[in-house]
Design a protein around this motif. Structure first.
Motif, PDB file in Angstrom:
ATOM      1  N   LYS A  37       0.847  -1.207   0.000  1.00  0.00           N
ATOM      2  CA  LYS A  37       0.000   0.000   0.000  1.00  0.00           C
ATOM      3  C   LYS A  37       0.878   1.250   0.000  1.00  0.00           C
ATOM      4  CE  LYS A  37      -4.140  -1.997   1.848  1.00  0.00           C
ATOM      5  NZ  LYS A  37      -5.322  -1.819   2.639  1.00  0.00           N
ATOM      6  N   ASN A  38       1.842   1.226  -0.932  1.00  0.00           N
ATOM      7  CA  ASN A  38       2.839   2.289  -1.027  1.00  0.00           C
ATOM      8  C   ASN A  38       2.770   2.943  -2.410  1.00  0.00           C
ATOM      9  OD1 ASN A  38       5.047   3.958  -1.053  1.00  0.00           O
ATOM     10  ND2 ASN A  38       6.525   2.376  -0.515  1.00  0.00           N
ATOM     11  N   PRO A  39       2.046   4.056  -2.528  1.00  0.00           N
ATOM     12  CA  PRO A  39       1.925   4.721  -3.826  1.00  0.00           C
ATOM     13  C   PRO A  39       3.243   5.308  -4.324  1.00  0.00           C
ATOM     14  CG  PRO A  39       0.919   6.058  -2.109  1.00  0.00           C
ATOM     15  CD  PRO A  39       1.292   4.748  -1.489  1.00  0.00           C
ATOM     16  N   GLN A  40       4.202   5.501  -3.447  1.00  0.00           N
ATOM     17  CA  GLN A  40       5.484   6.072  -3.842  1.00  0.00           C
ATOM     18  C   GLN A  40       6.211   5.182  -4.851  1.00  0.00           C
ATOM     19  OE1 GLN A  40       6.061   9.237  -2.771  1.00  0.00           O
ATOM     20  NE2 GLN A  40       7.605   9.209  -4.368  1.00  0.00           N
ATOM     21  N   ILE A  41       5.982   3.892  -4.793  1.00  0.00           N
ATOM     22  CA  ILE A  41       6.590   2.963  -5.748  1.00  0.00           C
ATOM     23  C   ILE A  41       6.122   3.302  -7.164  1.00  0.00           C
ATOM     24  CG2 ILE A  41       6.677   0.535  -6.487  1.00  0.00           C
ATOM     25  CD1 ILE A  41       6.455  -0.178  -3.443  1.00  0.00           C
ATOM     26  N   ILE A  42       4.832   3.551  -7.314  1.00  0.00           N
ATOM     27  CA  ILE A  42       4.274   3.918  -8.618  1.00  0.00           C
ATOM     28  C   ILE A  42       4.754   5.306  -9.024  1.00  0.00           C
ATOM     29  CG2 ILE A  42       2.132   4.452  -9.867  1.00  0.00           C
ATOM     30  CD1 ILE A  42       0.806   2.275  -8.085  1.00  0.00           C
ATOM     31  N   LEU A  43       4.732   6.239  -8.086  1.00  0.00           N
ATOM     32  CA  LEU A  43       5.155   7.611  -8.377  1.00  0.00           C
ATOM     33  C   LEU A  43       6.621   7.670  -8.804  1.00  0.00           C
ATOM     34  CD1 LEU A  43       3.301   9.456  -5.476  1.00  0.00           C
ATOM     35  CD2 LEU A  43       2.707   9.490  -7.915  1.00  0.00           C
ATOM     36  N   ASN A  44       7.472   6.873  -8.160  1.00  0.00           N
ATOM     37  CA  ASN A  44       8.891   6.841  -8.531  1.00  0.00           C
ATOM     38  C   ASN A  44       9.075   6.312  -9.955  1.00  0.00           C
ATOM     39  OD1 ASN A  44       9.646   7.868  -6.066  1.00  0.00           O
ATOM     40  ND2 ASN A  44      10.180   5.881  -5.194  1.00  0.00           N
ATOM     41  N   PHE A  45       8.336   5.243 -10.291  1.00  0.00           N
ATOM     42  CA  PHE A  45       8.414   4.706 -11.656  1.00  0.00           C
ATOM     43  C   PHE A  45       7.920   5.756 -12.649  1.00  0.00           C
ATOM     44  CE2 PHE A  45       6.724   2.700 -15.409  1.00  0.00           C
ATOM     45  CZ  PHE A  45       7.733   1.821 -15.766  1.00  0.00           C
ATOM     46  N   GLU A  46       6.790   6.349 -12.343  1.00  0.00           N
ATOM     47  CA  GLU A  46       6.188   7.359 -13.222  1.00  0.00           C
ATOM     48  C   GLU A  46       7.170   8.498 -13.488  1.00  0.00           C
ATOM     49  OE1 GLU A  46       3.031   9.403 -15.281  1.00  0.00           O
ATOM     50  OE2 GLU A  46       3.069   7.349 -14.538  1.00  0.00           O
ATOM     51  N   LYS A  47       7.835   8.934 -12.461  1.00  0.00           N
ATOM     52  CA  LYS A  47       8.789  10.047 -12.580  1.00  0.00           C
ATOM     53  C   LYS A  47       9.943   9.687 -13.521  1.00  0.00           C
ATOM     54  CE  LYS A  47      11.310  13.149  -9.495  1.00  0.00           C
ATOM     55  NZ  LYS A  47      11.671  13.381  -8.094  1.00  0.00           N
ATOM     56  N   LYS A  48      10.426   8.454 -13.420  1.00  0.00           N
ATOM     57  CA  LYS A  48      11.555   8.008 -14.245  1.00  0.00           C
ATOM     58  C   LYS A  48      11.133   7.682 -15.674  1.00  0.00           C
ATOM     59  CE  LYS A  48      14.080   6.147 -10.322  1.00  0.00           C
ATOM     60  NZ  LYS A  48      14.501   4.932  -9.626  1.00  0.00           N
ATOM     61  N   PHE A  49       9.922   7.184 -15.865  1.00  0.00           N
ATOM     62  CA  PHE A  49       9.464   6.705 -17.175  1.00  0.00           C
ATOM     63  C   PHE A  49       8.784   7.792 -17.998  1.00  0.00           C
ATOM     64  CE2 PHE A  49       6.206   4.450 -19.793  1.00  0.00           C
ATOM     65  CZ  PHE A  49       7.075   3.739 -20.615  1.00  0.00           C
ATOM     66  N   GLU A  50       8.292   8.840 -17.353  1.00  0.00           N
ATOM     67  CA  GLU A  50       7.417   9.800 -18.025  1.00  0.00           C
ATOM     68  C   GLU A  50       8.019  10.423 -19.287  1.00  0.00           C
ATOM     69  OE1 GLU A  50       4.326  13.366 -16.999  1.00  0.00           O
ATOM     70  OE2 GLU A  50       5.989  13.044 -15.617  1.00  0.00           O
ATOM     71  N   LYS A  51       9.233  10.937 -19.236  1.00  0.00           N
ATOM     72  CA  LYS A  51       9.823  11.585 -20.418  1.00  0.00           C
ATOM     73  C   LYS A  51       9.990  10.603 -21.573  1.00  0.00           C
ATOM     74  CE  LYS A  51      12.244  15.357 -18.189  1.00  0.00           C
ATOM     75  NZ  LYS A  51      13.522  15.990 -17.897  1.00  0.00           N
ATOM     76  N   LEU A  52      10.566   9.450 -21.282  1.00  0.00           N
ATOM     77  CA  LEU A  52      10.769   8.448 -22.321  1.00  0.00           C
ATOM     78  C   LEU A  52       9.428   7.903 -22.824  1.00  0.00           C
ATOM     79  CD1 LEU A  52      12.774   6.751 -23.965  1.00  0.00           C
ATOM     80  CD2 LEU A  52      12.802   5.115 -22.073  1.00  0.00           C
ATOM     81  N   GLY A  53       8.518   7.629 -21.904  1.00  0.00           N
ATOM     82  CA  GLY A  53       7.210   7.096 -22.274  1.00  0.00           C
ATOM     83  C   GLY A  53       6.403   8.071 -23.110  1.00  0.00           C
ATOM     84  N   MET A  54       6.367   9.333 -22.721  1.00  0.00           N
ATOM     85  CA  MET A  54       5.595  10.323 -23.468  1.00  0.00           C
ATOM     86  C   MET A  54       6.223  10.600 -24.839  1.00  0.00           C
ATOM     87  SD  MET A  54       2.991  10.621 -21.735  1.00  0.00           S
ATOM     88  CE  MET A  54       2.155  11.820 -22.730  1.00  0.00           C
ATOM     89  N   THR A  55       7.556  10.611 -24.895  1.00  0.00           N
ATOM     90  CA  THR A  55       8.230  10.767 -26.185  1.00  0.00           C
ATOM     91  C   THR A  55       7.864   9.604 -27.099  1.00  0.00           C
ATOM     92  OG1 THR A  55      10.056  11.957 -25.149  1.00  0.00           O
ATOM     93  CG2 THR A  55      10.482  10.998 -27.310  1.00  0.00           C
ATOM     94  N   SER A  56       7.844   8.405 -26.546  1.00  0.00           N
ATOM     95  CA  SER A  56       7.466   7.221 -27.323  1.00  0.00           C
ATOM     96  C   SER A  56       6.028   7.327 -27.809  1.00  0.00           C
ATOM     97  CB  SER A  56       7.636   5.957 -26.489  1.00  0.00           C
ATOM     98  OG  SER A  56       8.984   5.773 -26.171  1.00  0.00           O
ATOM     99  N   LEU A  57       5.142   7.782 -26.954  1.00  0.00           N
ATOM    100  CA  LEU A  57       3.736   7.913 -27.341  1.00  0.00           C
ATOM    101  C   LEU A  57       3.577   8.928 -28.472  1.00  0.00           C
ATOM    102  CD1 LEU A  57       0.792   7.131 -26.949  1.00  0.00           C
ATOM    103  CD2 LEU A  57       0.657   8.853 -25.134  1.00  0.00           C
ATOM    104  N   ILE A  58       4.273  10.044 -28.384  1.00  0.00           N
ATOM    105  CA  ILE A  58       4.212  11.056 -29.447  1.00  0.00           C
ATOM    106  C   ILE A  58       4.741  10.474 -30.757  1.00  0.00           C
ATOM    107  CG2 ILE A  58       5.200  13.260 -30.218  1.00  0.00           C
ATOM    108  CD1 ILE A  58       5.011  14.104 -27.191  1.00  0.00           C
ATOM    109  N   LEU A  59       5.851   9.738 -30.680  1.00  0.00           N
ATOM    110  CA  LEU A  59       6.388   9.089 -31.885  1.00  0.00           C
ATOM    111  C   LEU A  59       5.405   8.072 -32.448  1.00  0.00           C
ATOM    112  CD1 LEU A  59      10.151   8.577 -30.988  1.00  0.00           C
ATOM    113  CD2 LEU A  59       9.223   9.986 -32.841  1.00  0.00           C
ATOM    114  N   LEU A  60       4.723   7.341 -31.573  1.00  0.00           N
ATOM    115  CA  LEU A  60       3.723   6.371 -32.033  1.00  0.00           C
ATOM    116  C   LEU A  60       2.594   7.059 -32.785  1.00  0.00           C
ATOM    117  CD1 LEU A  60       3.516   3.994 -28.947  1.00  0.00           C
ATOM    118  CD2 LEU A  60       4.147   3.345 -31.276  1.00  0.00           C
TER     119      LEU A  60
END
Length: 148
Positions: A37-60
């Protein structure tokens, strides 16, 4: 190598990052976050993945529309569902819209108030976006055979 082939490779690499990142989140981080029950685990992943993930989505989006035009499916024929290509591309566009809705819900309603009691809401969004990504990947694979 043709331009279409290059665009396809960029699209596939972006899909690898987008779908792979969400699968990694779903399988590796979400179970731990739910268990503890630790949302920080998700938030930490989100913080690290967001730039790469959003760039990938825009390219898609860019490469997907580009290839749709290469297949003769222009904006005027989106959502006509007449040919196999039109069906696959139109469904992918609908799924992209659903992904956008999930992203808006997550960014504006869930993530700002994410706590141990609301972590299940984020789990639903993560699962939904991952399943949408996998579905879009499968639909994309049908393009080689003329769509669905």
């Amino acid at each position: 190598m043709t331009l279409h082939h290059f665009v396809l490779i960029v699209h596939l690499l972006a899909a690898t990052i987008w779908v792979g990142g969400h699968l990694f989140l779903l399988v590796c981080f979400l179970p731990q976050a739910l268990k503890e029950k630790n949302p920080q685990i998700i938030l930490n992943f989100e913080k690290k993945f967001e730039k790469l993930g959003m760039t990938s989505l825009i390219l898609l989006i860019i490469t997907g529309i580009w290839m749709a035009y290469d297949f003769g499916v222009t904006a005027e024929s989106w959502f006509h569902f007449k040919t196999g290509f039109e069906k696959a591309i139109s469904i992918k566009l609908l799924l992209l819209f659903a992904t956008f809705i999930c992203a808006v819900c997550a960014q504006f309603f869930i993530l700002p108030n994410l706590d141990k009691n609301a972590i299940w809401k984020m789990a639903i969004i993560i699962t939904t976006v991952t399943l949408i990504g996998i579905t879009m990947l499968v639909l994309g694979s049908t393009m080689r055979y003329g769509g669905i």
